[in-house]
Scaffold this active site. Structure first.
Site, mmCIF file in Angstrom:
data_model
loop_
_atom_site.group_PDB
_atom_site.id
_atom_site.type_symbol
_atom_site.label_atom_id
_atom_site.label_comp_id
_atom_site.label_asym_id
_atom_site.label_seq_id
_atom_site.Cartn_x
_atom_site.Cartn_y
_atom_site.Cartn_z
ATOM 1 N N SER A 34 0.830 -1.193 0.000
ATOM 2 C CA SER A 34 0.000 0.000 0.000
ATOM 3 C C SER A 34 0.873 1.255 0.000
ATOM 4 C CB SER A 34 -0.939 -0.066 1.213
ATOM 5 O OG SER A 34 -1.911 0.930 1.164
ATOM 6 N N HIS A 58 -2.393 -1.280 -4.347
ATOM 7 C CA HIS A 58 -3.855 -1.261 -4.499
ATOM 8 C C HIS A 58 -4.338 0.183 -4.446
ATOM 9 C CE1 HIS A 58 -4.595 -1.682 0.169
ATOM 10 N NE2 HIS A 58 -3.918 -0.596 -0.139
#
Length: 207
Positions: A111, A136
């Site tokens: 992330s 993501h």
């Protein structure tokens, strides 16, 4: 990567920090291990990215720039991600200061951790061989009145768009590829991270 500032189970426990004792002309001097490594221009980004951590890391980068603006800084990353605004303060400081920031992933960079990993100086971004990288889209968790939720939804879409643009810039991928690949969690090995353009090479051992 979260748009809220809530802590989670990944928050680091820094209660026990090893000490290093050095002999000087004035006798013994002790440092905690992270302060000693800072003398070698090494900064650790470990655990969840949040405001307190971001303040410490940006302060360390600014200090090292003031000490020597020509010498590289080494940012070691082992992070599951965290708060977007905190991560962006680290990102902006990395781009702002004069020294190159070399990024090294050990363990995981997920992330926001992956975003900061790929934001290192081109040619100086590395993974250790068994590390994992995950990219993501930003996560939203706002609760409240419908109108406020709509406002926050629009804001997180703007943030998502900006982060995709920056990821495309640092990886060399097209914006369309980044949008597609970050739609859901995408995990990459160290070699796959090199192939994707997130890092430049895999470190196996020091020369």
């Amino acid at each position: 990567m979260s748009y809220s500032g809530e802590r989670d189970q990944f928050a680091p426990n820094m209660a026990l920090v090893p000490m290093v004792v050095e002999q000087t002309s004035r006798g013994e001097r002790s440092y905690d291990i992270f302060s000693r490594l800072l003398k070698e221009r090494i900064i650790f980004l470990t655990g969840q990215v949040e405001d307190h951590m971001a303040n410490l890391i940006t302060a360390q980068m600014l200090f090292l720039e003031a000490e020597n603006p020509e010498k590289d800084i080494f940012l070691y990353i082992n992070s599951p991600g965290g708060v977007i605004t905190a991560g962006m303060s680290i990102y902006d400081t990395m781009q702002f200061i004069k020294p190159d920031v070399s990024t090294i992933c050990m363990g995981q960079a997920c992330s926001m951790g992956a975003f900061l990993l790929t934001a290192g100086a081109k040619g100086k971004r590395f993974c250790l061989p068994n590390s994992r990288v995950m990219i993501h889209q930003p996560l939203g968790g706002f609760q409240g009145q419908a109108t406020d939720i709509e406002i926050h939804a629009k804001e997180i879409l703007k943030v998502k768009s900006r982060m995709n643009e920056l990821m495309a810039k640092h990886t060399g991928k097209s914006l369309e590829e980044i949008e597609r690949d970050t739609e859901r969690d995408r995990f990459l090995s160290a070699d796959e991270a090199v192939e994707y353009g997130l890092v430049d090479s895999v470190f196996t051992r020091r020369d």
